[in-house]
Design a protein around this motif. Structure first.
Motif, PDB file in Angstrom:
ATOM      1  N   ALA A   1      -5.141  -6.082  -4.080  1.00  0.00           N
ATOM      2  CA  ALA A   1      -4.002  -6.588  -4.051  1.00  0.00           C
ATOM      3  C   ALA A   1      -3.588  -6.966  -2.519  1.00  0.00           C
ATOM      4  O   ALA A   1      -3.092  -7.942  -1.996  1.00  0.00           O
ATOM      5  N   VAL A   2      -3.683  -5.910  -1.623  1.00  0.00           N
ATOM      6  CA  VAL A   2      -3.323  -6.233  -0.015  1.00  0.00           C
ATOM      7  C   VAL A   2      -4.346  -7.202   0.379  1.00  0.00           C
ATOM      8  O   VAL A   2      -3.959  -8.080   1.422  1.00  0.00           O
TER       9      VAL A   2
ATOM     10  N   THR B   1       5.757  -8.048  -3.581  1.00  0.00           N
ATOM     11  CA  THR B   1       4.951  -8.107  -2.583  1.00  0.00           C
ATOM     12  C   THR B   1       5.272  -7.024  -1.593  1.00  0.00           C
ATOM     13  O   THR B   1       4.365  -6.528  -0.815  1.00  0.00           O
ATOM     14  N   GLN B   2       6.656  -6.811  -1.344  1.00  0.00           N
ATOM     15  CA  GLN B   2       7.074  -6.088  -0.203  1.00  0.00           C
ATOM     16  C   GLN B   2       6.592  -4.595  -0.062  1.00  0.00           C
ATOM     17  O   GLN B   2       5.979  -4.171   0.994  1.00  0.00           O
TER      18      GLN B   2
ATOM     19  N   LEU C   1       5.616 -14.498   2.120  1.00  0.00           N
ATOM     20  CA  LEU C   1       4.621 -14.042   1.429  1.00  0.00           C
ATOM     21  C   LEU C   1       5.542 -13.343   0.049  1.00  0.00           C
ATOM     22  O   LEU C   1       5.427 -12.071  -0.147  1.00  0.00           O
ATOM     23  N   SER C   2       6.400 -13.876  -0.590  1.00  0.00           N
ATOM     24  CA  SER C   2       7.042 -13.475  -1.483  1.00  0.00           C
ATOM     25  C   SER C   2       6.412 -13.369  -3.121  1.00  0.00           C
ATOM     26  O   SER C   2       7.067 -12.683  -3.917  1.00  0.00           O
TER      27      SER C   2
ATOM     28  N   ARG D   1       1.188   5.941 -12.829  1.00  0.00           N
ATOM     29  CA  ARG D   1       0.301   6.326 -11.942  1.00  0.00           C
ATOM     30  C   ARG D   1       0.001   5.459 -10.836  1.00  0.00           C
ATOM     31  O   ARG D   1      -0.609   5.989  -9.550  1.00  0.00           O
ATOM     32  N   ALA D   2       0.400   4.376 -10.721  1.00  0.00           N
ATOM     33  CA  ALA D   2       0.263   3.118  -9.653  1.00  0.00           C
ATOM     34  C   ALA D   2       1.239   3.563  -8.532  1.00  0.00           C
ATOM     35  O   ALA D   2       2.109   4.504  -8.618  1.00  0.00           O
ATOM     36  N   GLU D   3       0.864   2.843  -7.456  1.00  0.00           N
ATOM     37  CA  GLU D   3       1.938   2.966  -6.241  1.00  0.00           C
ATOM     38  C   GLU D   3       2.516   1.321  -6.187  1.00  0.00           C
ATOM     39  O   GLU D   3       1.804   0.812  -5.112  1.00  0.00           O
ATOM     40  N   VAL D   4       3.473   1.144  -6.649  1.00  0.00           N
ATOM     41  CA  VAL D   4       3.992  -0.307  -6.480  1.00  0.00           C
ATOM     42  C   VAL D   4       5.426  -0.057  -5.835  1.00  0.00           C
ATOM     43  O   VAL D   4       6.380   0.155  -6.241  1.00  0.00           O
ATOM     44  N   GLY D   5       5.090  -0.101  -4.738  1.00  0.00           N
ATOM     45  CA  GLY D   5       6.070   0.456  -3.550  1.00  0.00           C
ATOM     46  C   GLY D   5       7.457  -0.583  -3.658  1.00  0.00           C
ATOM     47  O   GLY D   5       8.668   0.071  -3.167  1.00  0.00           O
TER      48      GLY D   5
END
Length: 378
Positions: free
Chosen positions: A136-137, A159-160, A118-119, A247-251
C-alpha cells in the motif's frame, strides 16, 4: 438504563444524557472526561452486541474509525520531539522512494495537515489491499499528487495512517502499531491498540452498522477529488467485524479502544505534553499542533475546515459543538470523538458500537448531545 462507572456531581448532566440514550439510541458505548488531569467522568453501559446478550464492560474496546488519526498523529509528534523527524523536512528525506512523481517537495507537515495531494489510492484498490502495508505504501510513493501539495487540504481519509506509519517505520524501525503500544499506550497506561492482540478479541464490541443509505451519484464527477478519495478504496464498515481488520494496522481508521483509553492517551496534548506522571512531549512540540496548515473548504469533505498539525482546529464548520479556543480534535465514522481543549483543560471522548447514520465527520446527533452536556457542566 443506568450507566456504570463514575461521574462527579458537576457532570451529572452527562450521566443523565447517557442514561437516556442507552434507553433509546445506543447499543453500547463509553464516555470519558478529564478536567485538568483528573478523570471526572468514566462511564460505560449497554451491550457489546446488537442482540443485547453481552454487557458492555469496563474493559470493552471498539473500532473507533477516524478517531484513530489523533493517535497516529501523537506518534509522529513523539518522534518530532525526539529529533528523529522534522515537520518542515521533505518526506523523501526519510523515505527516498516517496520523491517519485513530483513529490520531492512534500513536507512531513503536509501529511499531518492533509495537504499532500494523496487523499486516496489510484484505482483499482480495495479495503483489503490496505492490510498489506508494504504494498500500500509503495503505491502511494509512486503516485502523482491529485493537487499541488501544500496548496489546499483534502481529507486523507485512509491514506494518512499509511503515510505516517511508513515514516515511523523508516526512522524508528518499528511498525506504527508496535510504536503506539511501546511508546504511547504503555507509559500512559492507556488501553489503546492499533492491531488487536488475539488475546483481546473477546473484549471487542462488534460494530453495529447504520441503516443503509442509497446515494445518488449521478451528479458526482468520477474524476473529481471527492469521488476518487471516497472510492479509493470504498470504505465498508462491516469489515470492522472481521479478523483481517482487527489484525491490520490501518493507522487512519482501525485503532481499538474505549473512551477512557482515548482520554488517558490524548489528554497529554491538553495538558501540555505530560500526563499521568509521564512527559511525552515538550510544550514547544505541543504548540506545533495549533499551527494552521490549511483554513478553507476541504477538497474532499466540501466544508470549511481548519487543519492544524495532525488535528482539526476550531472554529470549524465540521465541528460546531465545541466553543472556540485552543482546541484540537477529530472524530470517527459513526460518531466516536476525541476533543483536547487546552483553553479549558478539558479532554472528552465518546466511543459507541452502534454507528450513527451519515458520512460527515461530526454530523452525529448523539455525539453532539454528549458534548453539549459536557460543556454545559462548565
Amino acid at each position: 438504563m443506568t450507566p456504570l462507572g463514575s461521574c462527579h456531581d458537576r457532570f451529572h448532566g452527562v450521566r443523565d444524557e447517557f442514561a437516556r440514550l442507552l434507553d433509546t439510541d445506543e447499543v453500547g458505548a463509553s464516555v470519558a472526561v478529564d478536567l485538568d488531569g483528573e478523570t471526572v467522568v468514566d462511564l460505560w453501559g449497554g451491550h457489546r452486541d446488537e442482540g443485547r446478550t453481552t454487557p458492555w464492560t469496563r474493559d470493552t474496546i471498539v473500532s473507533v474509525f477516524s478517531s484513530s488519526k489523533p493517535v497516529t498523529a501523537l506518534a509522529i509528534l513523539v518522534l518530532v520531539d525526539r529529533g528523529l523527524l522534522d515537520l518542515d523536512a521533505p518526506v523523501a528525506a526519510y523515505w527516498p522512494e516517496f520523491a517519485a512523481a513530483g513529490k520531492e517537495g512534500v513536507l512531513v507537515r503536509h501529511l499531518m495537515g492533509h495537504t499532500s495531494g494523496l487523499s486516496g489510492w489510484e484505482q483499482p484498490v480495495t479495503m483489503e489491499d490496505l492490510y498489506d502495508h508494504e504494498s500500500a505504501v509503495a503505491r502511494l510513493a509512486a503516485q502523482t499528487p491529485w493537487w499541488t501539495p501544500g496548496s489546499a487540504a483534502g481529507y486523507h481519509a485512509l491514506t494518512q495512517g499509511h503515510l505516517l506509519g511508513e515514516l515511523v517505520r523508516r526512522v524508528d524501525g518499528r511498525t506504527l502499531g508496535r510504536f503506539i503500544a511501546d511508546e504511547l499506550a504503555t507509559p500512559l497506561k492507556a488501553d489503546v491498540q492499533l492491531g488487536v492482540r488475539r488475546e483481546d478479541d473477546d473484549r471487542v464490541a462488534p460494530v453495529v452498522l447504520p441503516p443503509a443509505i442509497e446515494l445518488d451519484t449521478s451528479g458526482i464527477d468520477p474524476a473529481g477529488i471527492p469521488f476518487r478519495t471516497m472510492t479509493g478504496p470504498l470504505p465498508r464498515a462491516e469489515l470492522a467485524n472481521t479478523e483481517g481488520w482487527r489484525r491490520a494496522e490501518v493507522g487512519a481508521a482501525n485503532v481499538h479502544t474505549n473512551a477512557r483509553g482515548l482520554v488517558d492517551l490524548m489528554r497529554v496534548i491538553t495538558l501540555g505534553g505530560a500526563a499521568g506522571g509521564e512527559r511525552l512531549l515538550s510544550e514547544a512540540t505541543v504548540d506545533r499542533v495549533f499551527e494552521v496548515q490549511a483554513d478553507g473548504v476541504d477538497l474532499v469533505n466540501g466544508v470549511h475546515v481548519r487543519w492544524g498539525t495532525g488535528f482539526g482546529l476550531t472554529p470549524n464548520d465540521a465541528f460546531p459543538s465545541v466553543p472556540t479556543g485552543r482546541v484540537c480534535w477529530w472524530g470517527g465514522w459513526g460518531g466516536s470523538v476525541i476533543v483536547m481543549d487546552q483553553s479549558r483543560a478539558l479532554t472528552v471522548s465518546y466511543t459507541p458500537n452502534r454507528m450513527a447514520a451519515g458520512s460527515g465527520v461530526l454530523t452525529f446527533e448523539r455525539t453532539k448531545r454528549y458534548l453539549d452536556a459536557v460543556y454545559s457542566a462548565l
